[in-house]
Design an enzyme around this catalytic site. Structure first.
Site, PDB file in Angstrom:
ATOM      1  N   ARG A  29       1.083  -1.400   0.169  1.00 46.73           N
ATOM      2  CA  ARG A  29       0.575   0.415  -0.328  1.00 46.73           C
ATOM      3  C   ARG A  29       0.704   1.075   0.100  1.00 46.73           C
ATOM      4  NH1 ARG A  29      -5.556  -0.264   1.862  1.00 46.73           N
ATOM      5  NH2 ARG A  29      -6.103  -1.979   1.201  1.00 46.73           N
ATOM      6  N   TYR A 108      -3.795 -10.124  -2.786  1.00 46.57           N
ATOM      7  CA  TYR A 108      -3.864 -10.095  -1.680  1.00 46.57           C
ATOM      8  C   TYR A 108      -5.199 -10.439  -0.602  1.00 46.57           C
ATOM      9  CZ  TYR A 108      -4.831  -6.188   1.806  1.00 46.57           C
ATOM     10  OH  TYR A 108      -5.196  -4.993   3.573  1.00 46.57           O
ATOM     11  N   ASP A 162       7.510  -6.140   3.471  1.00 49.52           N
ATOM     12  CA  ASP A 162       6.231  -7.303   3.864  1.00 49.52           C
ATOM     13  C   ASP A 162       6.011  -7.932   3.413  1.00 49.52           C
ATOM     14  OD1 ASP A 162       5.649  -6.828   6.350  1.00 49.52           O
ATOM     15  OD2 ASP A 162       3.712  -5.928   6.513  1.00 49.52           O
ATOM     16  N   HIS A 186       7.737  -7.469   8.922  1.00 52.20           N
ATOM     17  CA  HIS A 186       6.829  -7.139   9.999  1.00 52.20           C
ATOM     18  C   HIS A 186       6.034  -8.269  10.815  1.00 52.20           C
ATOM     19  CE1 HIS A 186       7.400  -2.617   8.558  1.00 52.20           C
ATOM     20  NE2 HIS A 186       6.912  -2.668   6.966  1.00 52.20           N
ATOM     21  N   ARG A 290      -5.997  -3.354  15.304  1.00 53.37           N
ATOM     22  CA  ARG A 290      -6.850  -4.247  14.048  1.00 53.37           C
ATOM     23  C   ARG A 290      -7.769  -5.299  13.993  1.00 53.37           C
ATOM     24  NH1 ARG A 290      -4.489  -6.445  10.344  1.00 53.37           N
ATOM     25  NH2 ARG A 290      -3.188  -6.825  10.663  1.00 53.37           N
ATOM     26  N   ASP A 389       2.891 -11.619  16.641  1.00 46.71           N
ATOM     27  CA  ASP A 389       3.039 -10.132  16.006  1.00 46.71           C
ATOM     28  C   ASP A 389       3.994 -10.722  15.649  1.00 46.71           C
ATOM     29  OD1 ASP A 389       1.076  -7.979  15.370  1.00 46.71           O
ATOM     30  OD2 ASP A 389       0.261  -7.512  17.613  1.00 46.71           O
ATOM     31  N   ALA A 395       1.813  -1.451  21.741  1.00 47.07           N
ATOM     32  CA  ALA A 395       2.644  -1.562  23.520  1.00 47.07           C
ATOM     33  C   ALA A 395       3.468  -0.686  23.217  1.00 47.07           C
ATOM     34  CB  ALA A 395       3.153  -2.261  23.503  1.00 47.07           C
ATOM     35  N   GLU A 397       3.400   2.803  21.929  1.00 43.84           N
ATOM     36  CA  GLU A 397       2.844   4.154  21.565  1.00 43.84           C
ATOM     37  C   GLU A 397       2.065   4.808  23.035  1.00 43.84           C
ATOM     38  OE1 GLU A 397       1.688   3.532  16.715  1.00 43.84           O
ATOM     39  OE2 GLU A 397      -0.450   3.208  18.300  1.00 43.84           O
TER      40      GLU A 397
END
Ligand code: GDG
Length: 754
Positions: A29, A108, A162, A186, A290, A389, A395, A397
């Site tokens: 993206r 995708y 990614d 990522h 998300r 993850d 976490a 932020e």
């Protein structure tokens, strides 16, 4: 109105403009998503961690961003229309890669999100294997590679992001073999036993090994990737250096844990002010994700239910806020998950709510960044419990927003972030009883403990922020690309070294330059007497000796008189005999060992001369003796070296081996490194570091002593491959040293910019 006219320039103008050596970021993206509604095009910032991390860095640094603009388009012309107006600055240009409806569905929706995403997160049962979606993935990766090849030059660094683009580097390498390419994953990289399940595991691995550097979120992921390269493709692995060799080319595989824009979050939190949490009756526990099954939302809701069962006194006093940001809403699994979460929230709320209180406040939407920070700020507990993850930026932020150090972070040990955030309350997200107890523990945690944990966490998140992540990644990628391209890129390698040295050199009054002689200022030749300085090198050295604020020192294993004669420039400082003899303005030094060991060295030389091997010859130089085997027939070379070493050892001399030489010297702690420090202290005082910069350039194993001595105090450059060296930088050959000398002698390092 389309994007074309809004900034007064056409998109094409922005796309064509380029300058060399820039960063070319490629991601599925672009950092914004375009939507066509009622004939108008609207632009929204794309959700997710990648954009949150890279967008500020790119806006600051500038470059090109290649990616899909988000809407389905059939051709390039309509993709160009989907470009946004110029943003905060014109430093970032965008190159849209259009995707058709079918491509979005297969590349995708299917291969990226129903095959790779679940498998790489260890959700094997959710992994779909479908060769038609693989074919589309291949084709789209090839198209991304074409766009990237067009947008970049061999001076640029291409940084691919990614799992959606793991095959891109393979295609790009074919189209542009010399391009510098790095990749960052990522999300997690699983163990070999899981990754091998994919029928296309080898192809994907080949894609990654076409890069110069592959970065992972943690060392564990990097180790998995290295094992996969070894086991799937039979690649050769150098684990101590983190390098994999495949098809004759090295790829560095390293951990580069991503950070956040700490000062942005901290600054916003400070502006919002101190929340009145203490005064309020209810304490808030916050989760932000998300809407994805990897985030462990259902398991967390179950843990909240157990918490209220076990600790009923917390009812009415505690509120759980669950912010779920919609993503991949067209994918069936995600629709199913949404339904299950809705039901579960309804059930838990139905079970515990009373007329004035509900345990779970559930938001299924995104909020703006200010609102998000405000939520981080008011929450007493950050409950971040993904089942897997890559990292988890939420976490970090949450921690950045805790400027009063009051909050407690509960973090899943299966998130990459747990590797760096050990002071959090770590939990196994599958163990709902344990999570329920951890919530209780966080709520009763004394203030002193909360503060000390939070201070430590904040410090780490602050120092390992996104800016330093970008800088370290780019530097490592450039170094890896240098190592891979070797002398083909001699000039650009020298340029890179120059660019990195310049700001450092400019900071002090005097620069002291140390050059080794053989192999550094001159190419290595069979006989030392033929290692003559080129007229250019000699002219530049002479010029350097007259450049103000430049102090030139020649360091050699040769006898002092010999090296002085070979260079033949008065006024320089000369270090001979590996440091045992030094002479120059204000210095006259002869190490005591020269006298003490004279007899032993003499005796060893005599015995060495009795070795009867064609091509072998012995050179006596002051305190040391050198046996040259360069001209010995190859099959006899190793045995000759061994014989020479044995004789030297018998005479109690220390043996070192270099490029086709064996040397014996007094067994005392003195070497080029000590000599360098001696020269610096003699000529510029023991506190030389406050006035002078020391730079050492050398090619030989004996120069490693000097590299080591200057570690942390000066800088060093190895001439030759950047492998197995303590030096900070490398350049390929003496020609590159001459280029560097040209720049140094011109005094240009004092300027502000290179
Ligand atoms: C992938 C990897 C890795 C969320 N809701 C809102 C909002 N966000 C922002 C957060 C955060 C980001 O989205 C989410 O980042 P995460 O790291 O938690 O998760 P992923 O999207 O899965 O990211 C992950 C990451 O890449 C980076 O490498 O850490 O492991 O899966 O920045 O703040 N932002 C706003 N409103 C919201 O409602 N403004």
């Amino acid at each position: 109105m389309g994007a074309r006219k809004q900034d007064g320039r056409s998109i094409d103008q922005r796309v064509i403009h380029r300058n060399g050596g820039q960063l070319v970021v490629v991601s599925n993206r672009l950092p914004f998503t375009s939507e066509r509604t009622k004939g108008r095009i609207r632009f929204k910032r794309s959700p997710g961690g990648l954009v949150a991390a890279l967008d500020p860095a790119m806006a600051r640094r500038g470059g090109v961003w290649v990616g899909w603009p988000g809407a389905e388009t059939e051709d390039a012309a309509s993709a160009a229309e989907m470009m946004p107006p110029a943003r905060r600055s014109d430093k970032v240009r965008y190159r849209p890669v259009p995707l058709s409806r079918r491509e979005v569905a297969s590349y995708y929706g299917a291969f990226s999100n129903r095959t790779l995403w679940p498998l790489l997160h260890y959700f094997l049962a959710r992994t779909e294997i479908d060769s038609s979606s693989w074919e589309v993935y291949e084709r789209v990766n090839e198209r991304f590679a074409e766009a990237t090849a067009e947008e970049s030059t061999d001076d640029d660094l291409v940084w691919v992001h990614d799992y959606q683009l793991m095959r891109l580097p393979r295609y790009l390498r074919r189209m542009a073999p010399k391009r510098r390419v790095a990749f960052f994953l990522h999300i997690p990289f699983p163990s070999y036993d899981v990754f091998r399940i994919l029928p296309w595991a080898r192809h994907l691995m080949r894609g990654l090994l076409s890069c110069d550097l592959v970065g992972c979120q943690s060392q564990e992921h990097a180790d998995h990737m290295t094992s996969c390269a070894e086991q799937l493709l039979g690649a050769t692995v150098d684990r101590s250096r983190g390098v994999v060799y495949f098809e004759g080319k090295p790829t560095a595989i390293q951990a580069h844990p991503i950070g956040i824009d700490y000062s942005l979050f901290e600054g916003m939190a400070q502006k919002i002010g101190i929340p009145q949490v203490e005064a309020e009756a209810q304490v808030e526990v916050l989760s932000v994700d998300r809407m994805d099954y990897t985030k462990g939302i259902l398991e967390r809701l179950r843990a909240i239910e157990v918490f209220f069962e076990r600790y009923p006194t917390y009812r009415r006093r505690t509120v759980f806020t669950q912010l779920c940001v919609p993503t991949r809403t067209s994918v069936q699994e995600y629709q199913d998950l949404k339904r299950q979460v809705d039901e579960m929230v309804g059930r838990v709320n139905g079970r515990f709510s009373d007329p004035t209180w509900s345990p779970i406040r559930y938001l299924f939407r995104s909020v703006n960044q200010r609102e998000l920070v405000s939520m981080y700020r008011t929450a007493r507990v950050g409950l971040i419990t993904p089942l897997r993850d890559g990292m988890n930026l939420v976490a970090k932020e949450y921690v950045a927003a805790q400027t009063e150090q009051q909050g407690v972070l509960i973090l899943s040990e299966l998130a990459g972030a747990a590797e760096e955030m050990k002071e959090a309350v770590l939990v196994n997200p599958y163990d709902v009883d344990h999570v329920a107890d951890a919530i209780h523990r966080a709520l009763v945690m004394p203030e002193a403990e909360r503060r000390s944990r939070m201070v430590a966490l904040r410090h780490r998140v602050m120092t390992r922020n996104v800016q330093s992540w970008v800088q370290r990644f780019v530097e490592s990628a450039e170094a890896a690309a240098d190592a891979a391209t070797g002398s083909r890129h001699a000039k650009s390698r020298t340029d890179i070294v120059r660019r990195r040295l310049q700001p450092w050199l400019a900071k002090r009054q005097t620069v002291v330059l140390f050059f080794d002689y053989d192999g550094t200022l001159t190419p290595i030749v069979a006989r030392p007497e033929n290692a003559v300085l080129s007229s250019t090198a000699k002219r530049l050295l002479r010029r350097a000796s007259r450049t103000p604020n430049l102090d030139v020192v020649i360091v050699s294993g040769r006898a002092l008189a010999d090296v002085k004669e070979m260079v033949g420039i008065p006024g320089l400082t000369y270090v001979g005999n590996h440091g045992f003899e030094i002479e120059g303005p204000g210095i006259e030094f002869r190490h005591d060992a020269l006298r003490e060991y004279q007899a032993e060295v003499e005796a060893a030389s005599k015995e060495l001369r009795t070795i009867d091997v064609e091509g072998l010859w012995v050179e006596r130089k002051g305190a040391t003796v050198t046996v040259h085997v360069r001209e010995v027939a190859e099959k006899e070379r190793n045995s000759s070296e061994r014989r020479a070493a044995a004789i030297l050892r018998r005479h109690k001399l220390r043996v070192t081996t270099g490029k086709r030489i064996v040397e014996g010297r007094p067994p005392i702690d003195w070497n080029k490194g000590y000599a360098v420090l001696h020269v610096l202290a003699q000529r510029h005082g023991v506190d030389w570091i406050s006035r002078a910069r020391a730079l050492y350039v050398g090619d030989d194993v004996t120069d490693e002593d000097a590299f080591r001595s200057l570690r942390g105090m000066g800088r060093s450059i190895r001439v030759g491959p950047a492998t197995q060296t303590e030096a900070d930088f490398s350049v390929p050959d003496p020609e590159a040293v001459v280029e560097l000398l040209r720049w140094l002698a011109s005094g240009a390092f004092e300027a502000d910019e290179v």
